[in-house]
Write a protein that holds these residues in place. Structure first.
Motif, PDB file in Angstrom:
ATOM      1  N   SER A  58     -13.311  -7.092   2.148  1.00  0.00           N
ATOM      2  CA  SER A  58     -13.451  -6.905   0.768  1.00  0.00           C
ATOM      3  C   SER A  58     -13.167  -8.162  -0.069  1.00  0.00           C
ATOM      4  N   ARG A  59     -13.761  -8.507  -1.034  1.00  0.00           N
ATOM      5  CA  ARG A  59     -13.379  -9.706  -1.827  1.00  0.00           C
ATOM      6  C   ARG A  59     -13.130  -9.086  -3.402  1.00  0.00           C
ATOM      7  N   ARG A  60     -13.305  -7.665  -3.349  1.00  0.00           N
ATOM      8  CA  ARG A  60     -13.162  -7.258  -4.876  1.00  0.00           C
ATOM      9  C   ARG A  60     -11.561  -7.093  -5.389  1.00  0.00           C
ATOM     10  N   VAL A  61     -10.980  -8.004  -6.053  1.00  0.00           N
ATOM     11  CA  VAL A  61      -9.417  -7.999  -6.350  1.00  0.00           C
ATOM     12  C   VAL A  61      -9.317  -6.843  -7.422  1.00  0.00           C
ATOM     13  N   HIS A  62      -8.368  -5.882  -6.959  1.00  0.00           N
ATOM     14  CA  HIS A  62      -7.972  -4.765  -7.824  1.00  0.00           C
ATOM     15  C   HIS A  62      -6.941  -5.256  -8.814  1.00  0.00           C
ATOM     16  N   SER A  63      -5.727  -5.809  -8.019  1.00  0.00           N
ATOM     17  CA  SER A  63      -4.548  -6.222  -8.917  1.00  0.00           C
ATOM     18  C   SER A  63      -3.823  -7.231  -7.944  1.00  0.00           C
ATOM     19  N   SER A  64      -2.686  -7.688  -8.601  1.00  0.00           N
ATOM     20  CA  SER A  64      -1.909  -8.455  -7.720  1.00  0.00           C
ATOM     21  C   SER A  64      -0.528  -8.378  -8.025  1.00  0.00           C
ATOM     22  N   TYR A  65       0.524  -8.585  -7.092  1.00  0.00           N
ATOM     23  CA  TYR A  65       1.958  -8.594  -7.495  1.00  0.00           C
ATOM     24  C   TYR A  65       2.621  -9.613  -6.691  1.00  0.00           C
ATOM     25  N   LEU A  66       3.912  -9.487  -6.919  1.00  0.00           N
ATOM     26  CA  LEU A  66       4.948 -10.609  -6.203  1.00  0.00           C
ATOM     27  C   LEU A  66       5.604  -9.825  -5.165  1.00  0.00           C
ATOM     28  N   ARG A  67       5.425 -10.520  -3.752  1.00  0.00           N
ATOM     29  CA  ARG A  67       6.271  -9.804  -2.705  1.00  0.00           C
ATOM     30  C   ARG A  67       7.126 -10.947  -2.488  1.00  0.00           C
ATOM     31  N   VAL A  68       8.498 -10.373  -2.035  1.00  0.00           N
ATOM     32  CA  VAL A  68       9.541 -11.247  -1.876  1.00  0.00           C
ATOM     33  C   VAL A  68      10.155 -11.189  -0.601  1.00  0.00           C
ATOM     34  N   PRO A  69       9.441 -11.476   0.687  1.00  0.00           N
ATOM     35  CA  PRO A  69      10.068 -11.127   2.033  1.00  0.00           C
ATOM     36  C   PRO A  69      11.259 -12.219   2.242  1.00  0.00           C
ATOM     37  N   ALA A  70      12.120 -11.636   2.769  1.00  0.00           N
ATOM     38  CA  ALA A  70      13.319 -12.689   3.347  1.00  0.00           C
ATOM     39  C   ALA A  70      12.849 -13.908   4.248  1.00  0.00           C
ATOM     40  N   VAL A  80      13.937 -18.443  -1.013  1.00  0.00           N
ATOM     41  CA  VAL A  80      13.280 -17.473  -1.831  1.00  0.00           C
ATOM     42  C   VAL A  80      11.834 -17.457  -1.781  1.00  0.00           C
ATOM     43  N   LEU A  81      11.202 -16.803  -1.053  1.00  0.00           N
ATOM     44  CA  LEU A  81       9.615 -16.901  -0.936  1.00  0.00           C
ATOM     45  C   LEU A  81       9.124 -15.729  -1.854  1.00  0.00           C
ATOM     46  N   CYS A  82       8.353 -16.214  -2.810  1.00  0.00           N
ATOM     47  CA  CYS A  82       7.503 -15.412  -3.703  1.00  0.00           C
ATOM     48  C   CYS A  82       6.232 -15.452  -3.067  1.00  0.00           C
ATOM     49  N   LEU A  83       5.517 -14.388  -2.902  1.00  0.00           N
ATOM     50  CA  LEU A  83       4.318 -14.547  -2.453  1.00  0.00           C
ATOM     51  C   LEU A  83       3.441 -13.752  -3.223  1.00  0.00           C
ATOM     52  N   ARG A  84       2.428 -14.452  -3.939  1.00  0.00           N
ATOM     53  CA  ARG A  84       1.732 -13.669  -4.828  1.00  0.00           C
ATOM     54  C   ARG A  84       0.426 -13.164  -4.004  1.00  0.00           C
ATOM     55  N   VAL A  85       0.316 -11.646  -4.017  1.00  0.00           N
ATOM     56  CA  VAL A  85      -0.296 -10.919  -3.139  1.00  0.00           C
ATOM     57  C   VAL A  85      -1.289 -10.008  -3.781  1.00  0.00           C
ATOM     58  N   ARG A  86      -2.628 -10.349  -3.317  1.00  0.00           N
ATOM     59  CA  ARG A  86      -3.756  -9.323  -4.167  1.00  0.00           C
ATOM     60  C   ARG A  86      -3.910  -8.076  -3.456  1.00  0.00           C
ATOM     61  N   ARG A  87      -4.196  -7.030  -4.484  1.00  0.00           N
ATOM     62  CA  ARG A  87      -4.627  -5.881  -4.007  1.00  0.00           C
ATOM     63  C   ARG A  87      -6.219  -5.639  -3.752  1.00  0.00           C
ATOM     64  N   PHE A  88      -6.934  -5.423  -2.786  1.00  0.00           N
ATOM     65  CA  PHE A  88      -8.214  -5.507  -2.788  1.00  0.00           C
ATOM     66  C   PHE A  88      -8.716  -4.051  -2.931  1.00  0.00           C
ATOM     67  N   LEU A  89      -9.962  -3.769  -3.289  1.00  0.00           N
ATOM     68  CA  LEU A  89     -10.673  -2.448  -3.392  1.00  0.00           C
ATOM     69  C   LEU A  89     -11.213  -2.392  -2.080  1.00  0.00           C
ATOM     70  N   CYS A  90     -11.365  -1.215  -1.578  1.00  0.00           N
ATOM     71  CA  CYS A  90     -12.055  -0.921  -0.205  1.00  0.00           C
ATOM     72  C   CYS A  90     -13.672  -0.554  -0.617  1.00  0.00           C
ATOM     73  N   PRO A  91     -14.488  -1.255  -0.098  1.00  0.00           N
ATOM     74  CA  PRO A  91     -15.928  -1.216  -0.512  1.00  0.00           C
ATOM     75  C   PRO A  91     -16.666   0.047  -0.222  1.00  0.00           C
ATOM     76  N   VAL A  92     -15.997   0.658   0.916  1.00  0.00           N
ATOM     77  CA  VAL A  92     -16.517   2.041   1.446  1.00  0.00           C
ATOM     78  C   VAL A  92     -15.919   3.047   0.731  1.00  0.00           C
ATOM     79  N   ILE A  93     -16.610   3.882   0.343  1.00  0.00           N
ATOM     80  CA  ILE A  93     -16.552   5.129  -0.630  1.00  0.00           C
ATOM     81  C   ILE A  93     -15.805   6.266   0.212  1.00  0.00           C
ATOM     82  N   SER A  94     -16.338   6.371   1.569  1.00  0.00           N
ATOM     83  CA  SER A  94     -15.814   7.508   2.310  1.00  0.00           C
ATOM     84  C   SER A  94     -14.471   6.995   3.077  1.00  0.00           C
TER      85      SER A  94
END
Ligand code: ZN
Ligand code: ZN
Length: 289
Positions: A58-70, A80-94
């Motif tokens: 999927s390339r349909r972006v739902h939202s994004s957030y910051l992730r800070v893994p050690a 201090v690693l700040c990763l801008r992570v995208r949340r995608f929408l699954c294209p499959v309804i089921s």
């Protein structure tokens, strides 16, 4: 005070090679440096991601957030690693998963609070030093970690692939001496343990050996459960008593024999501090004059 480095095109290339040498699709957005820490903001450069539920891309972006893994320190500074992570929408309804977060292969994993390189560094420290000393050593590198975390990371490592030994040594080991015993299997040629069985049952040993028809020699002590297990599981193999147990049995027998004949030996090897006994006295055990 933070010093900000604004990456320009040719520096960005070098920064990514410098900071993420083994990560394929990563863009460094900014790097801020102060005396103690390096703050790196980065993101993935792939267009989309596979849904972990159904595998659909999927390339349909739902939202994004910051992730800070050690992460591992850089040049002695905390990272201090700040990763801008995208949340995608699954294209499959089921698909049960409506949205999912992307991962950066080689850098992050689902639910991971540490980068992959920090995990492998701490696991290597744990393998060398175990929990308590490992945690202490990690602190020297500027990594604050508990000893149980170090052990957990070691435990989560995949078991190394070991080829079946040609000559296998079988012995028992105690998890609680006198209470609970298991079976340890050793590659006699490389002198390394290859497996542990949770008990010392003939059936467990037989099952282990049956899966390894390459075994030519089973080297064991004289315990009946090992003899039975080796015969059942590796009928092709020669069974030998191992040298340690032969010497052990021999020395026990010699000790018993010496103890039984203590009296006779005392006569033959008199204590130098005592005057030598008159042999004549002992020649007639009846004690008659
Ligand atoms: Zn899905
Ligand atoms: Zn004697």
């Amino acid at each position: 005070m933070w010093l900000t480095v604004w990456p320009v095109a040719e520096v960005v290339l070098r920064l990514e090679d410098l900071l993420f040498p083994s990560i394929a699709y990563v863009a460094v957005l900014s790097v801020d440096v102060n005396d103690e820490a390096v703050r790196i903001e980065a993101r993935s450069t792939v267009a989309g991601f596979d849904c972990p539920g159904c595998g659909s891309w999927s390339r349909r972006v739902h939202s994004s957030y910051l992730r800070v893994p050690a992460d591992v320190p850089s040049s002695g500074r905390r990272v201090v690693l700040c990763l801008r992570v995208r949340r995608f929408l699954c294209p499959v309804i089921s698909c049960g998963r409506r949205t999912f977060a992307e991962q950066m292969p080689g850098l992050t994993r689902r639910y991971g609070r540490r980068t992959e390189r920090l995990r492998s560094t701490l696991a290597a420290v744990g393998l060398a030093l175990a929990g308590r000393a490992g945690a202490r050593m990690a602190r020297v590198f500027g990594l604050s970690v508990s000893r149980s975390t170090v052990l957990r990371l070691v435990e989560s490592l995949p078991d190394p692939e070991v080829s079946a030994p040609r000559i296998v040594g079988v012995d028992e080991y105690a998890t609680r001496k006198g209470r609970h015993y298991g079976t340890v299997l050793v590659d006699v040629e490389s002198r390394r343990p290859v497996d542990l069985l949770p008990d010392r049952e003939a059936s467990s040993l037989a099952a282990w050996l049956a899966k390894r028809p390459e075994v030519e020699v089973v080297c064991r002590d004289r315990a009946p459960f090992f003899a039975e297990g080796a015969t059942a599981g590796a009928s092709q193999a020669v069974q030998v008593a191992d040298r340690w147990h032969l010497w052990h049995n021999l020395s026990e027998a010699a000790e018993r024999c010496v103890a039984d004949h203590r009296g006779c030996l005392r006569v033959l090897a008199p204590d130098p501090a005592q005057p030598a006994p008159e042999l004549e006295k002992f020649e007639d055990p009846s004690g008659s004059p």
